[in-house]
Design an enzyme around this catalytic site. Structure first.
Site, PDB file in Angstrom:
ATOM      1  N   SER A 192       9.470  -5.242   2.936  1.00 62.28           N
ATOM      2  CA  SER A 192       9.003  -6.130   1.883  1.00 62.28           C
ATOM      3  C   SER A 192       8.605  -7.482   2.486  1.00 62.28           C
ATOM      4  O   SER A 192       7.806  -7.537   3.420  1.00 62.28           O
ATOM      5  CB  SER A 192      10.085  -6.268   0.803  1.00 62.28           C
ATOM      6  N   HIS A 210       9.440   0.505  -4.879  1.00 63.40           N
ATOM      7  CA  HIS A 210       9.764  -0.544  -3.928  1.00 63.40           C
ATOM      8  C   HIS A 210      11.286  -0.657  -3.757  1.00 63.40           C
ATOM      9  O   HIS A 210      12.035  -0.643  -4.733  1.00 63.40           O
ATOM     10  CB  HIS A 210       9.196  -1.875  -4.432  1.00 63.40           C
ATOM     11  N   ASP A 231       4.421   1.572  -5.876  1.00 63.95           N
ATOM     12  CA  ASP A 231       4.748   0.219  -5.443  1.00 63.95           C
ATOM     13  C   ASP A 231       3.468  -0.601  -5.402  1.00 63.95           C
ATOM     14  O   ASP A 231       2.474  -0.177  -4.799  1.00 63.95           O
ATOM     15  CB  ASP A 231       5.380   0.275  -4.042  1.00 63.95           C
TER      16      ASP A 231
END
Length: 312
Positions: A160, A283, A253
């Protein structure tokens, strides 16, 4: 573009999720509120693994003392090093919040993992986090022997926002003729402040991460010149000479297509690149729901990629 279906097991886990203060829906409401995202910065209880010794080191950093949380397998051997940067929309998180992944990388990829407790936005916007990570890389290259590491076998890794910071660390090392980085392992990385990809524009209300949260995170992190490559590595002019890469993206995502585009540009520049799309995954799937079969397969695959790259 229609949103793909979420993996059935993860869908069940989302419906019954008990993730403490972390919301599996409406992340934007949390990171818009300093009192609420402050709770996501608290250090959680961490797992134990008798295969790995864990200790904190403090080094000089651009903003003062910089904490590195070091995970070293219990062995006398000199091991490769993985410089790890945690996620959290540039706003929250900690090495402890992702300790399960760090322990697994250390034990199963047989490497010393150095997780960077970098400064976070909005109090410390770009380039604070990127500067901290690069300072950690330089320290690792110069002091690897102190942690039983091999300075010739250093990888960067993160997921991320941490995937962003890992990628920019590799980019900066190339541009500055800095420490050698032999591999980059990025999991659902956020790489473009413009949020212009198809998935970022159209996957607006997906579980765990929604578009509104990404917009807030980027506003906090890079309020000025967000498209500079060291903030948005997808904007780099040249991808040649970057380290070989493993990029894992989650199918459901908003960041999916940024990871795909990064892998495609690396490959087009002649950089050996493996791109894996994890079907039905949202995610943060492997951190929030490591017990899911799709997460276990992905974590094992991440370890395999790191081990193969660092022990070739």
């Amino acid at each position: 573009m229609s949103v793909p279906p979420v993996d059935a097991e993860i869908q069940t886990l989302l419906a019954t999720a008990d993730t403490g203060v972390f919301p599996v829906h409406g992340l934007d409401e949390v990171i818009a509120d300093p009192q609420r995202y402050a709770a996501l910065r608290e250090l959680p209880a961490t797992p134990a693994d008798d295969r790995v010794k864990v200790e904190d080191l403090f080094i000089p950093g651009p903003g003062g003392k910089l904490r590195l949380r070091v995970y070293r397998p219990v062995t006398e051997a000199t091991l490769p090093v993985i410089l790890y940067t945690h996620g959290g929309a540039f706003t929250y998180g900690s090495p402890e919040a992702e300790e399960g992944r760090s322990l697994r990388y250390a034990a199963e990829a047989e490497a010393v993992v150095v997780s960077v407790d970098y400064r976070m936005a909005p109090e410390h916007p770009f380039p604070a986090a990127a500067d901290d990570a690069y300072a950690a890389l330089v320290w690792v290259a110069e002091h690897a022997a102190e942690i039983g590491g091999d300075p010739e076998r250093v990888a960067v890794a993160g997921g991320s926002a941490g995937g962003n910071i890992a990628a920019t660390t590799a980019l900066r090392a190339r541009d500055l003729a800095g420490p050698k980085v032999v591999f980059q392992a990025l999991t659902y990385p956020g790489l473009d402040a413009n949020l212009a990809s198809d998935s970022a524009r159209e996957f607006t209300d997906t579980p765990v991460l929604n578009r509104a949260a990404m917009e807030i995170g980027w506003t906090y992190y890079a309020p000025e010149n967000p498209s500079t490559p060291y903030a948005s590595p997808l904007h780099a002019d040249d991808f040649a000479g970057l380290p070989p890469a493993y990029v894992a993206v989650a199918e459901v995502d908003p960041l999916r297509d940024e990871g795909r585009a990064y892998a495609e540009r690396l490959s087009a520049a002649g950089v050996t690149t493996e791109l894996v799309q994890v079907p039905g995954a949202v995610h943060g799937y492997d951190l929030l729901f490591p017990q899911a079969k799709v997460s276990e397969r992905s974590l094992a695959d991440q370890v395999r990629a790191l081990r193969d790259a660092l022990h070739a």
